[in-house]
Write a protein that holds these residues in place. Sequence first.
Motif, mmCIF file in Angstrom:
data_model
loop_
_atom_site.group_PDB
_atom_site.id
_atom_site.type_symbol
_atom_site.label_atom_id
_atom_site.label_comp_id
_atom_site.label_asym_id
_atom_site.label_seq_id
_atom_site.Cartn_x
_atom_site.Cartn_y
_atom_site.Cartn_z
ATOM 1 N N GLU A 163 43.991 32.701 34.485
ATOM 2 C CA GLU A 163 44.123 34.067 35.231
ATOM 3 C C GLU A 163 44.629 33.273 36.593
ATOM 4 N N ASP A 164 45.293 33.613 37.627
ATOM 5 C CA ASP A 164 45.615 33.052 39.297
ATOM 6 C C ASP A 164 44.256 33.165 39.996
ATOM 7 N N TRP A 165 44.472 32.503 40.941
ATOM 8 C CA TRP A 165 43.645 32.174 42.340
ATOM 9 C C TRP A 165 43.273 33.539 42.461
ATOM 10 N N PRO A 166 41.632 33.980 42.529
ATOM 11 C CA PRO A 166 40.527 35.634 42.454
ATOM 12 C C PRO A 166 41.334 36.118 44.136
ATOM 13 N N LYS A 167 41.143 36.730 44.624
ATOM 14 C CA LYS A 167 41.257 37.135 46.146
ATOM 15 C C LYS A 167 39.851 36.800 46.918
ATOM 16 N N MET A 168 39.957 36.399 48.215
ATOM 17 C CA MET A 168 39.433 36.090 48.946
ATOM 18 C C MET A 168 38.789 37.577 49.067
ATOM 19 N N ASP A 169 37.090 37.556 49.415
ATOM 20 C CA ASP A 169 36.631 38.543 49.611
ATOM 21 C C ASP A 169 36.254 38.005 51.535
ATOM 22 N N LYS A 170 36.787 39.199 52.204
ATOM 23 C CA LYS A 170 36.923 39.012 53.776
ATOM 24 C C LYS A 170 36.109 39.888 54.112
#
Length: 71
Positions: free
Chosen positions: A48-55
């Motif tokens: 998978e792609d890099w996971p989105k950062m939890d901001k």
Amino acid sequence: MKMDKKAFAIQTFEEAADHQKHYKNLPEEEKKDLFFKLMQAAYGFVGEDWPKMDKNHFEVRPLSKNEKSKT
């Protein structure tokens, strides 16, 4: 997201040092690809792609007087 500590084998210091010689001679693009594959294995997002950062863990705060004088 937590790191899967079971994704890697335990090595001796000598075994780990031998890997450094190999990686030092690789082209930068190949090092980048290997890093990505290791991160995928460690954090469980293989294929998978890099996971989105939890901001949600970050906040914007105004600088204090001491921090302003340092800049």
